[in-house]
Design a protein around this motif. Structure first.
Motif, PDB file in Angstrom:
ATOM      1  N   UNK A   1      82.131  19.461   1.582  1.00  0.00           N
ATOM      2  CA  UNK A   1      83.611  19.833   1.039  1.00  0.00           C
ATOM      3  C   UNK A   1      83.301  20.763  -0.158  1.00  0.00           C
ATOM      4  N   UNK A   2      83.480  22.131   0.009  1.00  0.00           N
ATOM      5  CA  UNK A   2      83.258  23.137  -0.968  1.00  0.00           C
ATOM      6  C   UNK A   2      84.722  23.287  -1.926  1.00  0.00           C
ATOM      7  N   UNK A   3      84.264  23.737  -3.073  1.00  0.00           N
ATOM      8  CA  UNK A   3      85.452  24.156  -3.849  1.00  0.00           C
ATOM      9  C   UNK A   3      86.192  25.325  -3.473  1.00  0.00           C
TER      10      UNK A   3
ATOM     11  N   UNK B   1      69.918  15.039   6.508  1.00  0.00           N
ATOM     12  CA  UNK B   1      69.549  15.519   4.952  1.00  0.00           C
ATOM     13  C   UNK B   1      70.933  15.156   4.145  1.00  0.00           C
ATOM     14  N   UNK B   2      70.458  14.812   3.019  1.00  0.00           N
ATOM     15  CA  UNK B   2      71.836  14.625   1.966  1.00  0.00           C
ATOM     16  C   UNK B   2      71.229  15.305   0.612  1.00  0.00           C
ATOM     17  N   UNK B   3      72.096  15.930   0.098  1.00  0.00           N
ATOM     18  CA  UNK B   3      72.009  16.308  -1.405  1.00  0.00           C
ATOM     19  C   UNK B   3      71.757  15.015  -2.534  1.00  0.00           C
TER      20      UNK B   3
ATOM     21  N   UNK C   1      84.366  13.285   5.676  1.00  0.00           N
ATOM     22  CA  UNK C   1      84.609  14.334   4.527  1.00  0.00           C
ATOM     23  C   UNK C   1      84.061  14.089   3.543  1.00  0.00           C
ATOM     24  N   UNK C   2      83.339  14.996   2.555  1.00  0.00           N
ATOM     25  CA  UNK C   2      82.905  14.985   1.267  1.00  0.00           C
ATOM     26  C   UNK C   2      83.835  14.974   0.341  1.00  0.00           C
ATOM     27  N   UNK C   3      83.317  14.719  -0.669  1.00  0.00           N
ATOM     28  CA  UNK C   3      84.215  14.451  -1.968  1.00  0.00           C
ATOM     29  C   UNK C   3      84.455  15.921  -2.487  1.00  0.00           C
ATOM     30  N   UNK C   4      85.993  16.216  -2.650  1.00  0.00           N
ATOM     31  CA  UNK C   4      86.498  17.557  -3.036  1.00  0.00           C
ATOM     32  C   UNK C   4      85.518  18.174  -4.050  1.00  0.00           C
ATOM     33  N   UNK C   5      85.404  19.427  -3.649  1.00  0.00           N
ATOM     34  CA  UNK C   5      84.528  20.062  -4.614  1.00  0.00           C
ATOM     35  C   UNK C   5      83.118  19.827  -5.049  1.00  0.00           C
ATOM     36  N   UNK C   6      82.517  18.944  -4.503  1.00  0.00           N
ATOM     37  CA  UNK C   6      81.228  18.251  -5.117  1.00  0.00           C
ATOM     38  C   UNK C   6      80.269  19.274  -4.336  1.00  0.00           C
TER      39      UNK C   6
ATOM     40  N   UNK D   1      78.584  19.207  -1.580  1.00  0.00           N
ATOM     41  CA  UNK D   1      77.372  18.419  -1.324  1.00  0.00           C
ATOM     42  C   UNK D   1      77.021  18.578   0.045  1.00  0.00           C
ATOM     43  N   UNK D   2      76.008  18.903   0.815  1.00  0.00           N
ATOM     44  CA  UNK D   2      75.851  19.015   2.206  1.00  0.00           C
ATOM     45  C   UNK D   2      75.205  17.518   2.541  1.00  0.00           C
ATOM     46  N   UNK D   3      75.832  17.124   3.665  1.00  0.00           N
ATOM     47  CA  UNK D   3      75.304  15.838   4.536  1.00  0.00           C
ATOM     48  C   UNK D   3      75.067  16.249   5.655  1.00  0.00           C
ATOM     49  N   UNK D   4      74.002  16.139   6.185  1.00  0.00           N
ATOM     50  CA  UNK D   4      73.976  16.442   7.557  1.00  0.00           C
ATOM     51  C   UNK D   4      73.268  15.003   8.509  1.00  0.00           C
TER      52      UNK D   4
END
Length: 206
Positions: free
Chosen positions: A64-66, A101-103, A170-175, A177-180
């Motif tokens: 979830x990108x900015x 993978x996860x950041x 869905x990832x945190x908004x604006x984080x 962070x890549x999660x595969x």
């Protein structure tokens, strides 16, 4: 049911079970597990790849990108709850995802129910996906682990029907962070799994 002391109490909830004699860490023989796998899974990617289908990819990619950019990724999974075959009362339900993978930024990773169960793995794209509204049904905080486990017990117990159910991750908004996550096409990692713990019909109640 026949009481041994002349008294019986009926409650509308699952009560706790007898601890097996001896090893208190031994698994309770009155509980069983049942596992089902997705009938479809895929991720979607916004921006320049919003019309691309990733249904055959071995990963479910989430980021979830900015703002609205080219790497806004969300993962979808569809299960058929009728695939559960064991009988009993569900006491616990979790969605288990194998992490490729996860950041691991220690931010929220959210699970939603998607309103559509008619999408196809081979045709789902960002520009035709039905995105959920409302709050997540479960969340975790990302960390360096081999599996992400979402507790969806309350969600499952609140359902009034079985059949198909669709989830979106869905990832945190604006984080950023890549999660595969491993999809059902991954050659070595486990596919997404719904794991139910059930109280069997032969439980010894205390």
């Amino acid at each position: 049911l026949e009481p041994t002391n002349g008294v019986i109490h009926v409650v509308n909830a699952v009560v706790y079970y007898a601890v097996p004699t001896g090893d208190t860490n031994a698994p309770n023989p009155d509980l069983v597990q049942d596992t089902i796998y997705p009938i479809a899974d895929a991720f979607v990617n916004g921006g320049f790849e919003s019309a691309v289908n990733f249904g055959s990819n071995q990963l479910l990619r989430v980021k979830h990108i900015t703002g609205n950019g080219d790497y806004d990724r969300k993962a979808f999974m569809m299960f058929d709850l009728d695939d559960f075959s064991k009988e009993g009362v569900v006491t616990d339900m979790k969605l288990q995802l194998a992490v490729s993978f996860t950041h691991a930024k220690a931010v929220s990773l959210d699970l939603y129910e998607s309103p559509s169960t008619t999408w196809s793995e081979s045709s789902l794209r960002f520009n035709n996906a039905v995105f959920p509204q409302g709050s997540p049904i479960a969340s975790i905080i990302t960390s360096k682990v081999s599996t992400f486990n979402f507790d969806i017990t309350d969600y499952y117990k609140a359902r009034t029907t079985d059949g198909r159910v669709s989830f979106m991750l869905e990832g945190a908004a604006g984080a950023d962070e890549t999660n595969d996550i491993a999809s059902k096409e991954h050659p070595t990692l486990n596919p997404p799994m719904l794991i139910a713990t059930l109280a069997s019909g032969f439980s010894n109640l205390q």
